[in-house]
Enzyme design. Structure first.
Site, PDB file in Angstrom:
ATOM      1  N   ASP A 144      -1.734   7.190   6.064  1.00 24.88           N
ATOM      2  CA  ASP A 144      -2.698   6.127   5.617  1.00 24.88           C
ATOM      3  C   ASP A 144      -2.787   5.462   6.879  1.00 24.88           C
ATOM      4  O   ASP A 144      -2.194   4.726   7.297  1.00 24.88           O
ATOM      5  CB  ASP A 144      -2.077   5.472   4.347  1.00 24.88           C
ATOM      6  CG  ASP A 144      -3.205   4.487   4.082  1.00 24.88           C
ATOM      7  OD1 ASP A 144      -4.084   4.187   4.627  1.00 24.88           O
ATOM      8  OD2 ASP A 144      -2.979   3.492   3.040  1.00 24.88           O
TER       9      ASP A 144
ATOM     10  N   LYS B 118     -11.938  -1.212   7.280  1.00 26.17           N
ATOM     11  CA  LYS B 118     -11.133  -1.990   8.139  1.00 26.17           C
ATOM     12  C   LYS B 118     -11.630  -2.090   9.387  1.00 26.17           C
ATOM     13  O   LYS B 118     -11.658  -3.005  10.347  1.00 26.17           O
ATOM     14  CB  LYS B 118     -10.012  -1.808   7.990  1.00 26.17           C
ATOM     15  CG  LYS B 118      -9.169  -1.685   6.681  1.00 26.17           C
ATOM     16  CD  LYS B 118      -8.865  -2.880   5.995  1.00 26.17           C
ATOM     17  CE  LYS B 118      -8.595  -2.919   4.436  1.00 26.17           C
ATOM     18  NZ  LYS B 118      -7.613  -1.903   3.884  1.00 26.17           N
TER      19      LYS B 118
ATOM     20  N   TRP C 226       0.907  -1.209   0.026  1.00 23.02           N
ATOM     21  CA  TRP C 226       0.095  -0.014  -0.044  1.00 23.02           C
ATOM     22  C   TRP C 226       0.968   1.300   0.044  1.00 23.02           C
ATOM     23  O   TRP C 226       0.584   2.208  -0.609  1.00 23.02           O
ATOM     24  CB  TRP C 226      -0.989   0.113   1.035  1.00 23.02           C
ATOM     25  CG  TRP C 226      -1.933  -0.992   1.088  1.00 23.02           C
ATOM     26  CD1 TRP C 226      -2.331  -2.121   1.947  1.00 23.02           C
ATOM     27  CD2 TRP C 226      -3.023  -1.236   0.163  1.00 23.02           C
ATOM     28  NE1 TRP C 226      -3.346  -2.756   1.796  1.00 23.02           N
ATOM     29  CE2 TRP C 226      -3.755  -2.277   0.471  1.00 23.02           C
ATOM     30  CE3 TRP C 226      -3.459  -0.598  -1.141  1.00 23.02           C
ATOM     31  CZ2 TRP C 226      -4.847  -2.805  -0.425  1.00 23.02           C
ATOM     32  CZ3 TRP C 226      -4.446  -1.101  -1.744  1.00 23.02           C
ATOM     33  CH2 TRP C 226      -5.147  -2.160  -1.509  1.00 23.02           C
TER      34      TRP C 226
HETATM   35  C1  LIG Z   1      -6.950  -1.693   2.447  1.00 22.12           C
HETATM   36  C2  LIG Z   1      -6.054  -0.697   2.375  1.00 22.12           C
HETATM   37  C3  LIG Z   1      -5.741   0.270   1.355  1.00 22.12           C
HETATM   38  C4  LIG Z   1      -6.887   0.299   0.187  1.00 22.12           C
HETATM   39  O1  LIG Z   1      -8.050   0.931   0.558  1.00 22.12           O
HETATM   40  P1  LIG Z   1      -9.161   0.945  -0.658  1.00 22.12           P
HETATM   41  O2  LIG Z   1     -10.311   1.701  -0.090  1.00 22.12           O
HETATM   42  O3  LIG Z   1      -9.379  -0.268  -0.976  1.00 22.12           O
HETATM   43  O4  LIG Z   1      -8.611   1.824  -1.760  1.00 22.12           O
HETATM   44  C5  LIG Z   1      -4.851   1.344   1.406  1.00 22.12           C
HETATM   45  N1  LIG Z   1      -4.090   1.242   2.510  1.00 22.12           N
HETATM   46  C6  LIG Z   1      -4.089   0.518   3.479  1.00 22.12           C
HETATM   47  C7  LIG Z   1      -3.018   0.418   4.474  1.00 22.12           C
HETATM   48  C8  LIG Z   1      -5.074  -0.662   3.360  1.00 22.12           C
HETATM   49  O5  LIG Z   1      -5.220  -1.505   4.431  1.00 22.12           O
END
Ligand SMILES: *Cc1c(COP(=O)(O)O)cnc(C)c1O
Length: 354
Positions: free
Chosen positions: A164, A188, A97
């Site tokens: 993020d 999540k 990511w």
């Molecule tokens: C799941 C995840 C993403 C991607 O998220 P989307 O909403 O599917 O674009 C990005 N960064 C992290 C750390 C993630 O766990």
């Protein structure tokens, strides 16, 4: 049989949240929440409540705005450099990511990878790096969902710190003031797929010389209270219910306590049980995504353990293909009992192996 949902995302949600949502889908002041205009008082009050719960639970200081956008965290990988990158961006490469985020920045300007743990399949958080003081911002991924490593410290950064927090937001106290921006997909820990949260300090915006298309301009979304266009209504509704649940259960402090409890129970078993082993450096272990494999000598039993665990109601345990083995994602709504049941599975499987 009771199912224990260890899925990495979309995540388990509390029963209470699902029930409140079902009710609102059937009847929200006479219509379905799916049918009402987002330009109504009823909907605005949902937006307002959701925003104030974010501010209250995370203790977000003045000067920050909370946005609810569409497009997932992946869209923010591009929107961040669009809004913030004038000359140079710095990224910490702690997983796929993180590297996907950096890949988008390259399109907008010079992008420096400050450090990377790719050499050991991202099984640790790099140490001893320095943040370039001439960067427009420094980007980190606080929890690496695929590999199971986590940064749980809010460190000082000489430049705008952008995080993020897709997979660990609302699972520990965060000193928001240390960040210029925090974003993530809701799916999540704080809701379903379809809505992305963005917490941004307003004074960092409007500094780049490029022209911004409307939909990527944070200032426009701020001005329109996240309703420049039709917002992902149902996803925001579920997120609001999820935040209400977090507050009722005891807030972030309680989420942090539960996260620690779940992680300790499972890591203790991984370390004790001779047939399993963890895949990450102990110091960097994630409370959220707990990755483990079978030890040498037992590797051929991974499929058998998966079947055994499945027969006991364990769902979503398969590790990401780039790590293999197992990944138990222990997000906010996962009861401690689910982890205890998984530990029982591991112990029984060990006994049967002897
Ligand atoms: C799941 C995840 C993403 C991607 O998220 P989307 O909403 O599917 O674009 C990005 N960064 C992290 C750390 C993630 O766990």
């Amino acid at each position: 049989m009771k199912q224990h949902n260890f899925g990495a995302g979309p995540c388990i949600l509390p029963q209470q949240v699902l029930e409140a949502t079902s009710k609102a889908v059937m009847n929200f002041n006479g219509l379905s929440v799916l049918e009402i205009s987002h330009r109504t008082k009823d909907w605005e009050s949902v937006m307002d409540e959701c925003r104030s719960l974010w501010k209250e639970l995370l203790n977000i200081p003045d000067g920050y705005q909370v946005l609810f956008l569409a497009g997932g965290a992946s869209t923010q990988f591009m929107t961040v450099p669009y809004n913030l990158l004038e000359k140079k961006a710095a990224y910490l490469d702690t997983g796929v990511w993180a590297s996907k985020a950096a890949k988008e920045a390259v399109l907008f300007g010079e992008t420096v990878i400050v450090a990377s743990s790719k050499d050991k399949n991202y099984s640790y958080i790099p140490k001893g790096w320095t943040i370039p003081s001439d960067a427009d911002y420094f980007h980190i991924t606080t929890n690496n969902t695929i590999y199971g490593t986590e940064i749980r410290e809010d460190f000082d950064s000489p430049v705008n710190l952008v995080a993020d927090m897709s997979s660990d937001i609302m699972t520990r106290k965060v000193d928001v003031a240390k960040y210029a921006m925090i974003y993530g997909g809701a799916q999540k820990n704080v809701g379903p797929a379809g809505v992305t949260f963005v917490i941004v300090r307003e004074d960092i915006l409007g500094k780049v010389s490029r022209l911004l298309p409307s939909m990527v301009d944070y200032r426009l979304h701020i001005k329109n209270d996240s309703m420049y266009n039709t917002p992902p209504v149902i996803s925001i509704f579920v997120m609001k219910e999820m935040l209400k649940w977090i507050k009722e259960v005891g807030g972030i402090e309680k989420m942090e306590e539960l996260a620690k409890q779940r992680a300790e129970i499972l890591y203790n078993e991984i370390d004790r049980n001779p047939i399993f082993t963890g895949t990450t450096d102990h110091a960097d272990r994630s409370y959220m995504n707990i990755c483990f494999v079978m030890n040498e000598g037992h590797k051929d039993k991974e499929a058998a353990f998966m079947e055994f665990a499945k027969s006991r109601g364990m769902v979503g345990l398969k590790g990401h293909r780039s790590v293999g083995g197992f990944r138990a994602s222990c997000y906010n709504a996962l009861p401690v009992e689910s982890v205890q049941e998984l530990v029982k599975c591991m112990q029984e499987f060990e006994k049967n192996e002897k």
